[in-house]
Design an enzyme around this catalytic site. Structure first.
Site, PDB file in Angstrom:
ATOM      1  N   ASP A 177      15.032 193.031  50.820  1.00  0.00           N
ATOM      2  CA  ASP A 177      16.521 192.783  51.294  1.00  0.00           C
ATOM      3  C   ASP A 177      15.956 192.831  52.637  1.00  0.00           C
ATOM      4  OD1 ASP A 177      18.406 192.856  52.514  1.00  0.00           O
ATOM      5  OD2 ASP A 177      19.503 193.292  51.500  1.00  0.00           O
ATOM      6  N   HIS A 178      15.679 191.604  53.340  1.00  0.00           N
ATOM      7  CA  HIS A 178      15.199 191.416  54.988  1.00  0.00           C
ATOM      8  C   HIS A 178      15.724 192.627  55.843  1.00  0.00           C
ATOM      9  CE1 HIS A 178      17.416 187.518  55.303  1.00  0.00           C
ATOM     10  NE2 HIS A 178      17.580 188.342  56.291  1.00  0.00           N
ATOM     11  N   HIS A 240      22.691 191.772  51.519  1.00  0.00           N
ATOM     12  CA  HIS A 240      22.502 192.453  52.935  1.00  0.00           C
ATOM     13  C   HIS A 240      23.815 192.886  52.687  1.00  0.00           C
ATOM     14  CE1 HIS A 240      19.484 189.666  52.978  1.00  0.00           C
ATOM     15  NE2 HIS A 240      20.351 188.825  53.284  1.00  0.00           N
TER      16      HIS A 240
END
Ligand code: NAD
Length: 491
Positions: A177-178, A240
């Site tokens: 999950d950047h 996110h």
């Protein structure tokens, strides 16, 4: 420090993610001496390329992203390429041979990272092949890094998880999950748990609501085909936004270890109030952009974008009210919103504190503002605390003052990309900032109940319902107004 020797296999090595993020991130790690001589990369993609051509493309992408190329030739000498159709079972044996050779040549101790930077339909089949064709049969560690989306709903996520878990154990799976690579997202914990002035206030006695906004100015661009089957709820909220909620809401972990932190996050997901059926319209708002102007440029409506249906029901905006029914948060709404073609590109968290019990300054010309703690995630990085103080020269007039800490300024250009941190974490075997399966499952379960209702009740007639270049549909403002709040302007 654990041995960093590793063979990194990038599936999808000619793709956008590899070029824009992965190669430049690896180069930055190399520059900092975080990749020893014991590293090698095998790029895997369908196209037929020689090693030299592949190395040249790595070089180009580093230069494009970072505008520099010191020692680049040594860096790219560690890269090889294997042309391989991941759907073709025969091709894995050759890949295994190449991997074994490279492992020997660089003394990589059988440590392997498999990075799946490809369309999600390939994730399961690749994992199965890695096992059945012996690529995961190694002396060292084996880790799977997997991009989003992790499934399309709970059912498909379970199916995918089953497939990858036949080849990798949960602790070997690194679900990207950047947002968890972003400096200020990682800072949430530190701000909360390292400050005596916040932690005692971090609950329903002192916080009235928390607002998280992640806005983009871009439209769907070339991703219409994918986005039509996804939408903002699945693309942004399930992962996110929910991760940020969990970090803001979790209890202090017993220790700063992967397991302890993840289990506190899971407990937040377990406490989420389920929103389903008739309630969905009271808690969630969807939107789709119409035409409009962004930064003086006229932009088309979503339904006129390439690969998008003329009567598309896909939401490009979502706002919601999330309630966490536990002792700390009972009664405190977490408002979240995210969308495309909004006024500006920005991700921010606003923590709004409750008003003081008796305000002595009401008689003055302006009412007092509540205290706000703003966490700037991107593009600026920092925190701002909004306080009230006496106006200079005035008698009893109060005015708002802001205490700011900016992580930007001179550092702006150097802030390491999230991917660099995440890759480094993975090499070190630190899975804290990756999503555990339980988090994925709980958040799909939450999101599925909303999308079920949205599937059934088409928004066809009301879409588009916000103009490009605005902060979303009116209903998103009303969501807060009915609770007596408003979205704090994100400037
Ligand atoms: P892309 O379409 O640009 O690249 C896909 C890659 O897969 C190419 O290298 C292509 O050659 C390869 N490929 C396709 N079919 C293949 C096959 N049958 N056999 C072997 N190779 C094959 O995709 P992308 O934008 O790089 O995205 C990759 C993944 O990363 C996706 O899961 C995406 O959701 C995720 N992601 C991308 C970004 C981004 O910035 N691009 C950001 C976040 C997440």
């Amino acid at each position: 420090e654990k041995s960093m020797a590793s063979l990194i296999m990038i599936f999808g090595a000619t793709g956008d993610l590899a070029k824009r993020k992965l190669f430049p991130s690896l180069y930055r790690l190399f520059e900092k001496g975080r990749l020893t001589k014991q590293f090698a990369v095998i790029g895997v993609a369908r196209r037929s390329l020689s090693n030299e051509e592949f190395q040249q493309s790595v070089k180009d992408s580093v230069l494009t992203a970072l505008k520099k190329d010191e020692n680049i030739d040594e860096f790219i000498s560690h890269f090889s390429y294997h042309s391989h159709d991941v759907a073709d079972s025969n091709s894995y044996a050759a890949l295994k041979n190449l991997a074994d050779q490279i492992d020997d040549h660089y003394s990589l101790k059988g440590n392997r990272i498999f990075y799946l930077a490809m369309a999600p339909e390939f994730f399961g089949p690749i994992a199965l092949h890695l096992k059945s064709d012996g690529l995961t049969d190694v002396k060292g560690y084996k880790r799977l890094v997997i991009e989003k989306p992790f499934g399309h709903d709970l059912e498909s996520a379970k199916e995918l998880n089953k497939q990858i878990r036949t080849a990798f154990s949960e602790s070997e799976v690194y679900r990207i999950d950047h947002y968890l690579g972003k400096e200020m997202v990682r800072n949430i914990e530190v701000i909360r748990f390292a400050n005596a002035i916040f932690e005692p206030l971090w609950n329903n006695r002192y916080i009235s609501n928390i607002q998280i906004t992640s806005s983009e100015t871009l439209g769907v661009e070339e991703r219409g085909r994918y986005y039509e089957s996804s939408g903002a709820l699945r693309d942004m909220l399930q992962n996110h936004m929910m991760q940020m909620v969990a970090l803001l809401a979790m209890e202090p972990p017993i220790k700063l270890t992967t397991d302890e932190i993840r289990s506190e996050k899971v407990r937040v997901f377990r406490a989420l109030r389920t929103v389903e059926g008739e309630q969905v319209k009271d808690y969630f708002v969807r939107g789709q952009y119409g035409e409009g102007t962004i930064e003086d440029e006229q932009v088309p409506k979503y339904r006129d974008e390439p690969m998008v249906e003329k009567d598309s029901n896909t939401e490009t905006f979502v706002a919601g009210k999330i309630m966490i029914d536990n002792f700390r948060w009972a009664g405190v709404p977490f408002y979240i919103r995210t969308g495309k073609r909004m006024t500006r590109k920005s991700t921010k968290i606003v923590v709004q504190f409750k008003d003081i019990p008796m305000n002595l300054y009401y008689q003055t010309e302006k009412m007092l503002n509540p205290n706000l703690l703003v966490i700037h995630i991107q593009p600026e990085e920092g925190i701002t605390l909004h306080l009230n103080a006496k106006k200079a020269g005035g008698h009893l007039d109060a005015q708002e003052v802001k205490l700011s800490f900016a992580n930007t300024g001179i550092h702006a250009m150097n802030t390491p990309e999230g991917y660099e941190k995440l890759l480094y974490d993975c090499m070190r075997g630190d899975a804290t900032n990756f999503t555990h399966w339980d988090e994925v499952a709980y958040s799909w379960n939450f999101v599925d109940k909303i999308s079920e209702v949205w599937q059934k009740t088409k928004a066809a007639d009301s879409f588009p319902n916000y103009q490009s270049g605005t902060m979303g549909p009116k209903a998103a403002d009303e969501l807060l107004e009915k609770d007596g709040y408003f979205w704090w302007p994100v400037t």
